[in-house]
Design a protein around this motif. Structure first.
Motif, mmCIF file in Angstrom:
data_model
loop_
_atom_site.group_PDB
_atom_site.id
_atom_site.type_symbol
_atom_site.label_atom_id
_atom_site.label_comp_id
_atom_site.label_asym_id
_atom_site.label_seq_id
_atom_site.Cartn_x
_atom_site.Cartn_y
_atom_site.Cartn_z
ATOM 1 N N THR A 89 -70.856 -103.142 13.795
ATOM 2 C CA THR A 89 -72.210 -103.227 13.246
ATOM 3 C C THR A 89 -72.219 -102.922 11.757
ATOM 4 N N SER A 90 -71.400 -101.964 11.319
ATOM 5 C CA SER A 90 -71.419 -101.529 9.920
ATOM 6 C C SER A 90 -70.529 -102.376 9.022
ATOM 7 N N ILE A 91 -69.597 -103.096 9.608
ATOM 8 C CA ILE A 91 -68.692 -103.951 8.825
ATOM 9 C C ILE A 91 -68.818 -105.376 9.340
ATOM 10 N N LYS A 92 -69.250 -106.280 8.462
ATOM 11 C CA LYS A 92 -69.396 -107.688 8.825
ATOM 12 C C LYS A 92 -68.096 -108.425 8.505
ATOM 13 N N LEU A 93 -67.616 -109.183 9.446
ATOM 14 C CA LEU A 93 -66.329 -109.860 9.304
ATOM 15 C C LEU A 93 -66.461 -111.313 9.727
ATOM 16 N N ASP A 94 -65.815 -112.204 8.975
ATOM 17 C CA ASP A 94 -65.820 -113.623 9.331
ATOM 18 C C ASP A 94 -64.598 -114.286 8.711
ATOM 19 N N ILE A 95 -64.166 -115.368 9.322
ATOM 20 C CA ILE A 95 -63.103 -116.195 8.756
ATOM 21 C C ILE A 95 -63.737 -117.538 8.419
ATOM 22 N N LEU A 96 -63.838 -117.825 7.123
ATOM 23 C CA LEU A 96 -64.518 -119.027 6.657
ATOM 24 C C LEU A 96 -63.562 -120.215 6.619
ATOM 25 N N GLU A 97 -64.125 -121.376 6.389
ATOM 26 C CA GLU A 97 -63.317 -122.595 6.290
ATOM 27 C C GLU A 97 -62.276 -122.452 5.184
ATOM 28 N N GLY A 98 -61.087 -122.957 5.459
ATOM 29 C CA GLY A 98 -60.007 -122.840 4.490
ATOM 30 C C GLY A 98 -59.243 -121.539 4.625
ATOM 31 N N ASN A 99 -59.435 -120.849 5.771
ATOM 32 C CA ASN A 99 -58.756 -119.576 6.039
ATOM 33 C C ASN A 99 -59.113 -118.516 4.992
ATOM 34 N N ILE A 100 -60.381 -118.508 4.608
ATOM 35 C CA ILE A 100 -60.888 -117.509 3.666
ATOM 36 C C ILE A 100 -61.517 -116.369 4.455
ATOM 37 N N GLY A 101 -61.020 -115.154 4.256
ATOM 38 C CA GLY A 101 -61.599 -114.007 4.925
ATOM 39 C C GLY A 101 -62.869 -113.549 4.234
ATOM 40 N N TYR A 102 -63.823 -113.059 5.012
ATOM 41 C CA TYR A 102 -65.074 -112.510 4.472
ATOM 42 C C TYR A 102 -65.290 -111.143 5.101
ATOM 43 N N MET A 103 -65.473 -110.125 4.262
ATOM 44 C CA MET A 103 -65.694 -108.768 4.758
ATOM 45 C C MET A 103 -66.815 -108.120 3.958
ATOM 46 N N ILE A 129 -62.174 -119.815 -5.137
ATOM 47 C CA ILE A 129 -60.985 -119.751 -4.282
ATOM 48 C C ILE A 129 -60.435 -121.151 -4.023
ATOM 49 N N ASN A 130 -61.314 -122.106 -3.750
ATOM 50 C CA ASN A 130 -60.856 -123.477 -3.497
ATOM 51 C C ASN A 130 -60.174 -124.069 -4.727
ATOM 52 N N LEU A 131 -60.700 -123.756 -5.915
ATOM 53 C CA LEU A 131 -60.061 -124.224 -7.143
ATOM 54 C C LEU A 131 -58.666 -123.618 -7.280
ATOM 55 N N ARG A 132 -58.561 -122.315 -7.037
ATOM 56 C CA ARG A 132 -57.264 -121.654 -7.190
ATOM 57 C C ARG A 132 -56.235 -122.183 -6.189
ATOM 58 N N ALA A 133 -56.719 -122.632 -5.049
ATOM 59 C CA ALA A 133 -55.794 -123.211 -4.066
ATOM 60 C C ALA A 133 -55.183 -124.511 -4.588
ATOM 61 N N GLN A 134 -55.914 -125.184 -5.473
ATOM 62 C CA GLN A 134 -55.414 -126.447 -6.025
ATOM 63 C C GLN A 134 -54.529 -126.247 -7.251
ATOM 64 N N VAL A 135 -54.603 -125.059 -7.863
ATOM 65 C CA VAL A 135 -53.922 -124.820 -9.138
ATOM 66 C C VAL A 135 -52.420 -125.093 -9.081
ATOM 67 N N SER A 178 -55.809 -116.519 3.725
ATOM 68 C CA SER A 178 -55.202 -116.969 2.463
ATOM 69 C C SER A 178 -55.911 -116.393 1.241
ATOM 70 N N ALA A 179 -57.134 -115.919 1.422
ATOM 71 C CA ALA A 179 -57.926 -115.331 0.349
ATOM 72 C C ALA A 179 -59.000 -114.473 0.991
ATOM 73 N N LEU A 180 -59.549 -113.549 0.200
ATOM 74 C CA LEU A 180 -60.545 -112.639 0.765
ATOM 75 C C LEU A 180 -61.749 -112.524 -0.156
ATOM 76 N N ILE A 181 -62.925 -112.584 0.451
ATOM 77 C CA ILE A 181 -64.174 -112.296 -0.247
ATOM 78 C C ILE A 181 -64.681 -110.955 0.271
ATOM 79 N N PHE A 182 -64.767 -109.987 -0.635
ATOM 80 C CA PHE A 182 -65.168 -108.620 -0.313
ATOM 81 C C PHE A 182 -66.603 -108.436 -0.807
ATOM 82 N N ASP A 183 -67.539 -108.373 0.123
ATOM 83 C CA ASP A 183 -68.963 -108.396 -0.221
ATOM 84 C C ASP A 183 -69.498 -106.973 -0.382
#
Length: 617
Positions: free
Chosen positions: A118-132, A317-323, A162-167
């Protein structure tokens, strides 16, 4: 001391207002001041306050304010204005009940898991991007209690991403001891990094916070993209976490400027009254910046509205994946097409080294990537023409009338006949041979014929920025005789591996100036490209005297190459002049026979030619 005097004046501002009786104790202001003096995190701001407060303590007019909330507001404004710190607040709260620090209840594992979820929201977004998303930064004690469950419920699901978004957009609370825990998961175990320094005023202690060598579970590492989202509600310890990771160059912060809170805020009762003072009792000083995020807030790397931060982070993140693919493709294009093969191969290898070193790991946008790539290419090659560019389509040909052509030519060319029948011709750009050919007769009639009968000619290329080199052979031919074809230069084309010979033309529109009359060319540091090729040829063949400054050291007109499907384009010089007799002009420029500042070149040329003609008389 001036600010403290201002506080005294502020407290006395109601001196002319009459009240029926004093509602509050005379000791209130002194007790309040004592708390601030003993606990405020920046004591150097308090110099002179004690004396000022003692003086204002006798002011019964302020204390006659009958309403506790109003008095608290007056006192708050006085302290905030004097110390320039909105975090310091006085409140009147008769029913205030101190809030006990949150304790982790002794729950069974299944309920504890439910609390964490409940206190920590977690998801795996498209492109294997973590969201916390974490709305409260846990301290050391709580983290140790729930650590194994955090690994199972949250962290082990984040690790493979492959990448993480820390909210942290909603994070307004936290414990200082949690800062090293969070930061350490995004750094290496060794060496330890000094990430923050915290000064605690009540204890008068300074604590250096370091990254941790031992952690529960695996680290996320230092290479995978980390985006931190912030808002104006991001406050306190959450600001510190974001600021530390930002300045370690480990995270990109996206969102709004944060609240500007404090690592530690205490709410203290004023004597035995119902007044309380909220005081920042500790302060953070970042060892990298020597500054702090407190009061002012921290500025994101990319400022956007909080509601747009997540989408912006995903885009980065998507841009950096293309770099990596973009840089590899750019390196291959340069290695295979740059005019000087050894330089092209060297630039390509070093560009890939920059990629491997993580130097492109913090790009924020396509424009930012292009800017960095251009800077790297120029630095590695020394060639200002090797860069990213826009792929602007050529404008459709304009159907000029004869009158329009004449007007355009008059603007593009400047001619004059000076003393001693010395001709002067200035033009600031070379045109494409195929485009010039149809109007060659017009140019001859309105430009060339004005200087053809002079006894010497000054060609002013000080402002000539280049253009196509296709007209060079033809223009050079006017200064040589028709009875002998002369090799002007050899041009090596790298993509085709072929060498083209530039020869004088046997047929020209109009009359030749010939090889006998004096010719002077004026140059500057701005003279570039095709203009340099012309100067180089005329100097090499001994046909002209060059006066002015060393030219820009540009290149033959570059070609445009798309970098895959990225929408990025490279400008790559693919042709160089004959270097069998030594370096050509590319990169080095053409040195004049007589070096003078560009603005003195014309007078110098006229002086030399006038003396020459005077000597013939």
């Amino acid at each position: 001391m001036e600010k403290i005097g201002f506080l005294l004046a502020f407290l006395l501002v109601l001196g002319n207002v009459s009240f029926m009786h004093a509602s509050f104790s005379l000791s209130l202001i002194k007790d309040l001041a004592s708390i601030v003096m003993d606990n405020y995190c920046t004591p150097e701001k308090l110099v002179g306050m004690k004396e000022a407060i003692e003086t204002s303590g006798s002011n019964t007019d302020v204390l006659s304010i009958p309403d506790g909330d109003s008095l608290a507001s007056v006192l708050s404004n006085g302290f905030q204005t004097t110390l320039n710190d909105p975090r310091l607040k006085v409140s009147f709260e008769p029913n205030y009940v101190p809030v006990a620090p949150p304790q982790m209840p002794p729950l069974p594992p299944e309920q504890l898991i439910a609390v964490l979820q409940t206190s920590i929201k977690l998801d795996i977004l498209e492109g294997n991007i973590g969201y916390m998303r974490i709305d409260n930064i846990l301290g050391e004690e709580v983290a140790e209690k729930v650590g194994p469950l955090l690994l199972d419920v949250v962290w082990n699901k984040i690790l493979p991403t492959s990448a993480l978004i820390f909210d942290l957009r909603y994070t307004g609370s936290g414990d200082i001891t949690g800062i090293p825990y969070i930061v350490s998961y995004f750094t290496e175990a060794e060496p330890l990094i000094h990430i923050d320094t915290v000064y605690d005023r009540p204890s008068n202690t300074t604590t250096k916070l370091f990254s941790m060598s031992t952690l529960l579970g695996q680290r996320y590492g230092t290479t995978k993209p980390l985006i931190i989202l912030t808002s104006k509600n991001t406050k306190g310890v959450a600001e510190d976490v974001a600021y530390c990771l930002q300045n370690l160059k480990r995270a990109t912060v996206v969102g709004e400027k944060t609240a500007g809170g404090s690592v530690k805020i205490d709410k203290l009762k004023v004597g035995d009254t119902d007044f309380y003072v909220t005081v920042p009792t500790a302060k953070s000083i970042n060892p990298i910046t020597g500054s702090t995020w407190e009061i002012t807030g921290m500025t994101p790397d990319v400022e956007v509205n909080a509601e747009d931060a997540l989408a912006t982070g995903i885009k980065i993140i998507n841009l950096r994946a293309q770099v990596p693919a973009i840089i590899e493709e750019a390196a291959a294009l340069i290695a295979n097409n740059y005019a000087f093969e050894s330089v092209g191969v060297d630039v390509a290898e070093k560009l890939k080294e920059h990629l491997g070193n993580g130097e492109f790991g913090m790009v924020l946008s396509k424009t930012g990537l292009e800017t960095k790539l251009t800077a790297d290419l120029k630095a590695l090659s020394g060639d200002a023409s090797l860069k990213t560019t826009s792929n602007t389509p050529a404008l459709p040909p304009v159907d000029y009338s004869p009158e329009m052509y004449i007007a355009l030519i008059k603007v593009s060319f400047h001619t004059d006949v000076l003393e001693n029948n010395i001709g002067y011709l200035r033009f600031d750009m070379f045109g494409d041979f195929e485009e010039v050919k149809p109007i060659a007769q017009v140019i001859v009639e309105h430009v060339w014929n004005k200087v053809i009968n002079t006894d010497a000619l000054i060609i002013d290329l000080r402002n000539n920025l280049g253009g196509p080199t296709t007209a060079i052979a033809g223009f050079c031919s006017y200064f040589f005789d028709a009875d002998k074809q002369i090799l002007l230069d050899k041009l090596y084309d790298r993509p085709s591996g072929s060498t083209i010979e530039l020869l004088t033309l046997s047929e020209l529109t109009g009359t030749r100036y010939g090889s006998k009359k004096s010719l002077v060319i004026l140059t500057s540091g701005a003279t570039s490209g095709a203009a340099e090729e012309f100067v180089y040829i005329m100097k090499k063949l001994g046909r002209a005297m060059i006066i002015g400054e060393t030219t820009a050291g540009g290149s033959h007109p570059p070609k445009i190459f798309p970098v895959g499907d990225s929408g990025i384009f490279l400008s790559i010089p693919t042709v160089h002049s004959d270097t069998t007799a030594g370096p050509a002009w590319e990169g080095a420029g053409v040195a004049p026979h007589i070096p003078v500042p560009a603005d003195a070149a014309l007078d110098t040329a006229k002086s030399i030619l006038n003396k020459h003609f005077a000597g013939q008389q």
